[in-house]
Design a protein around this motif. Structure first.
Motif, PDB file in Angstrom:
ATOM      1  N   GLU A   1      -1.417 -16.782  71.970  1.00  0.00           N
ATOM      2  CA  GLU A   1      -1.790 -18.440  71.963  1.00  0.00           C
ATOM      3  C   GLU A   1      -3.140 -18.860  72.137  1.00  0.00           C
ATOM      4  O   GLU A   1      -3.731 -19.547  71.492  1.00  0.00           O
ATOM      5  CB  GLU A   1      -0.746 -19.040  73.084  1.00  0.00           C
ATOM      6  CG  GLU A   1       0.555 -19.123  72.926  1.00  0.00           C
ATOM      7  CD  GLU A   1       1.339 -19.343  73.997  1.00  0.00           C
ATOM      8  OE1 GLU A   1       0.613 -19.795  75.255  1.00  0.00           O
ATOM      9  OE2 GLU A   1       2.543 -19.077  74.273  1.00  0.00           O
ATOM     10  N   LYS A   2      -3.936 -18.091  73.215  1.00  0.00           N
ATOM     11  CA  LYS A   2      -5.121 -18.593  73.363  1.00  0.00           C
ATOM     12  C   LYS A   2      -6.098 -18.353  71.903  1.00  0.00           C
ATOM     13  O   LYS A   2      -6.922 -19.179  71.489  1.00  0.00           O
ATOM     14  CB  LYS A   2      -5.749 -17.594  74.364  1.00  0.00           C
ATOM     15  CG  LYS A   2      -6.197 -18.583  75.525  1.00  0.00           C
ATOM     16  CD  LYS A   2      -7.007 -17.835  76.839  1.00  0.00           C
ATOM     17  CE  LYS A   2      -7.674 -16.622  76.406  1.00  0.00           C
ATOM     18  NZ  LYS A   2      -7.720 -15.814  77.757  1.00  0.00           N
ATOM     19  N   ASN A   3      -5.977 -17.140  71.377  1.00  0.00           N
ATOM     20  CA  ASN A   3      -6.652 -16.645  70.285  1.00  0.00           C
ATOM     21  C   ASN A   3      -6.425 -17.599  69.023  1.00  0.00           C
ATOM     22  O   ASN A   3      -7.104 -18.000  68.311  1.00  0.00           O
ATOM     23  CB  ASN A   3      -6.181 -15.124  69.820  1.00  0.00           C
ATOM     24  CG  ASN A   3      -6.662 -14.291  70.716  1.00  0.00           C
ATOM     25  OD1 ASN A   3      -7.709 -14.595  71.616  1.00  0.00           O
ATOM     26  ND2 ASN A   3      -6.226 -12.988  70.752  1.00  0.00           N
TER      27      ASN A   3
ATOM     28  N   ASP B   1      -8.843 -19.713  67.253  1.00  0.00           N
ATOM     29  CA  ASP B   1      -9.343 -19.506  65.590  1.00  0.00           C
ATOM     30  C   ASP B   1      -8.538 -20.338  64.736  1.00  0.00           C
ATOM     31  O   ASP B   1      -8.634 -20.136  63.372  1.00  0.00           O
ATOM     32  CB  ASP B   1      -8.925 -17.898  65.553  1.00  0.00           C
ATOM     33  CG  ASP B   1      -9.572 -17.131  66.501  1.00  0.00           C
ATOM     34  OD1 ASP B   1     -10.783 -17.718  66.925  1.00  0.00           O
ATOM     35  OD2 ASP B   1      -9.191 -15.891  66.783  1.00  0.00           O
ATOM     36  N   GLY B   2      -7.565 -21.327  64.971  1.00  0.00           N
ATOM     37  CA  GLY B   2      -6.947 -22.201  64.018  1.00  0.00           C
ATOM     38  C   GLY B   2      -5.713 -21.445  63.615  1.00  0.00           C
ATOM     39  O   GLY B   2      -5.491 -21.704  62.245  1.00  0.00           O
TER      40      GLY B   2
ATOM     41  N   ILE C   1       1.330 -18.595  63.693  1.00  0.00           N
ATOM     42  CA  ILE C   1       2.558 -18.431  64.867  1.00  0.00           C
ATOM     43  C   ILE C   1       3.230 -19.472  64.981  1.00  0.00           C
ATOM     44  O   ILE C   1       2.723 -20.808  64.777  1.00  0.00           O
ATOM     45  CB  ILE C   1       1.955 -17.806  66.114  1.00  0.00           C
ATOM     46  CG1 ILE C   1       1.194 -18.613  66.870  1.00  0.00           C
ATOM     47  CG2 ILE C   1       1.421 -16.178  65.968  1.00  0.00           C
ATOM     48  CD1 ILE C   1       0.593 -18.240  68.242  1.00  0.00           C
ATOM     49  N   VAL C   2       4.463 -19.535  65.473  1.00  0.00           N
ATOM     50  CA  VAL C   2       5.286 -20.624  65.590  1.00  0.00           C
ATOM     51  C   VAL C   2       4.504 -21.114  67.057  1.00  0.00           C
ATOM     52  O   VAL C   2       3.965 -20.533  67.990  1.00  0.00           O
ATOM     53  CB  VAL C   2       6.470 -20.463  66.089  1.00  0.00           C
ATOM     54  CG1 VAL C   2       7.242 -20.054  64.669  1.00  0.00           C
ATOM     55  CG2 VAL C   2       6.968 -19.381  67.340  1.00  0.00           C
ATOM     56  N   SER C   3       5.036 -22.370  67.588  1.00  0.00           N
ATOM     57  CA  SER C   3       4.472 -22.914  68.799  1.00  0.00           C
ATOM     58  C   SER C   3       5.340 -22.373  69.869  1.00  0.00           C
ATOM     59  O   SER C   3       6.498 -21.849  69.696  1.00  0.00           O
ATOM     60  CB  SER C   3       4.921 -24.456  68.801  1.00  0.00           C
ATOM     61  OG  SER C   3       6.137 -24.940  68.841  1.00  0.00           O
ATOM     62  N   ARG C   4       4.664 -22.539  71.072  1.00  0.00           N
ATOM     63  CA  ARG C   4       5.354 -22.275  72.456  1.00  0.00           C
ATOM     64  C   ARG C   4       6.946 -22.594  72.418  1.00  0.00           C
ATOM     65  O   ARG C   4       7.501 -22.115  72.830  1.00  0.00           O
ATOM     66  CB  ARG C   4       4.432 -22.226  73.395  1.00  0.00           C
ATOM     67  CG  ARG C   4       5.104 -21.626  74.662  1.00  0.00           C
ATOM     68  CD  ARG C   4       4.020 -21.742  75.985  1.00  0.00           C
ATOM     69  NE  ARG C   4       4.689 -21.084  77.196  1.00  0.00           N
ATOM     70  CZ  ARG C   4       4.326 -19.978  77.332  1.00  0.00           C
ATOM     71  NH1 ARG C   4       3.691 -19.283  76.674  1.00  0.00           N
ATOM     72  NH2 ARG C   4       4.800 -19.288  78.452  1.00  0.00           N
ATOM     73  N   GLU C   5       6.903 -24.012  71.922  1.00  0.00           N
ATOM     74  CA  GLU C   5       8.127 -24.900  72.457  1.00  0.00           C
ATOM     75  C   GLU C   5       9.220 -24.052  71.441  1.00  0.00           C
ATOM     76  O   GLU C   5      10.438 -23.956  71.860  1.00  0.00           O
ATOM     77  CB  GLU C   5       7.875 -26.371  71.756  1.00  0.00           C
ATOM     78  CG  GLU C   5       8.998 -26.887  71.940  1.00  0.00           C
ATOM     79  CD  GLU C   5       8.899 -28.428  71.128  1.00  0.00           C
ATOM     80  OE1 GLU C   5       8.111 -28.411  70.212  1.00  0.00           O
ATOM     81  OE2 GLU C   5       9.537 -29.296  71.364  1.00  0.00           O
TER      82      GLU C   5
END
Ligand SMILES: C[S@@+](CC[C@H](N)C(=O)[O-])C[C@H]1O[C@@H](n2cnc3c(N)ncnc32)[C@H](O)[C@@H]1O
Length: 184
Positions: free
Chosen positions: A13-15, A19-20, A25-29
């Motif tokens: 998530e941080k990367n 990096d945009g 990837i999907v959202s954490r939600e």
């Protein structure tokens, strides 16, 4: 969730934030939602189209570690396929994952699945569902991502599922938009 799994998810998530989101990837939600869906429905066999670097796959496999299930996940891009392999291992959930390398739907998959998660090339969704619907158990769930963010490209998919006598559909305004279809 064990510490290694949580750490890998946070790192990805941080990367992505920095990096945009180059690996889409999907959202954490959405990750949390898929994880809950598996646990509450005691889902055991999941097929994912579009592994990328294994972010959603980690959420899926983490839930499958509770249901004693298995994730089969397809990716055509060599580098992302390898990065996903490393991430699944680091997250400590690789024993719940079988990675399939190739271009869906032209990939041999085993029978039968309780859940199908579509998160690859939007204009190809109809070809995925046409091929993989016959690998779905009755009562199984099909989740398709990006239905609101890519509404135009998803029109033929929407038309397909809404006209299918084998599916009951619901649109969820979550992340980039999810279609949930139950196999009846
Ligand atoms: C949106 S990303 C997947 C993100 C991932 N589900 C996540 O949330 O962590 C889409 C991925 O699907 C892969 N892809 C696109 N079309 C594909 C196909 N027909 N077969 C296999 N992989 C495909 C792309 O290479 C890309 O890595």
């Amino acid at each position: 969730m064990n510490k290694e799994t949580a750490k890998v998810l946070r790192e990805i998530e941080k990367n992505a934030e920095r990096d945009g989101n180059p690996n889409w990837i999907v959202s954490r939600e959405v990750g949390e939602f898929l994880n809950r869906l598996i646990r509450t429905n005691n889902i055991k066999r999941v097929l994912e189209v579009g592994t990328s670097i294994g972010y959603s796959g980690t959420w899926l496999a983490e839930a499958l570690s509770y249901t004693d299930g298995k994730l089969y996940t397809i990716e055509s891009h060599e580098k992302r396929f390898q990065t996903a392999k490393e991430n699944f291992k680091k997250a400590g959930i690789d024993q719940y994952v079988t990675q399939l390398k190739g271009h869906a739907p032209d990939v041999e998959i085993p029978d039968m699945f309780d859940m199908l998660f579509l998160d690859a090339t939007k204009v190809e969704y109809v070809s995925y569902i046409t091929a993989f619907l016959f690998h779905m158990k009755k009562g199984g769930i099909i989740v398709a991502d990006n239905v609101l963010s890519h509404a135009k490209k998803m029109e033929n998919y929407k038309e397909y599922i809404e006209n299918s006598p084998h599916l009951e559909n619901k649109l969820l305004d979550m992340g980039t938009g999810l279609y949930l279809s139950k196999v009846i």
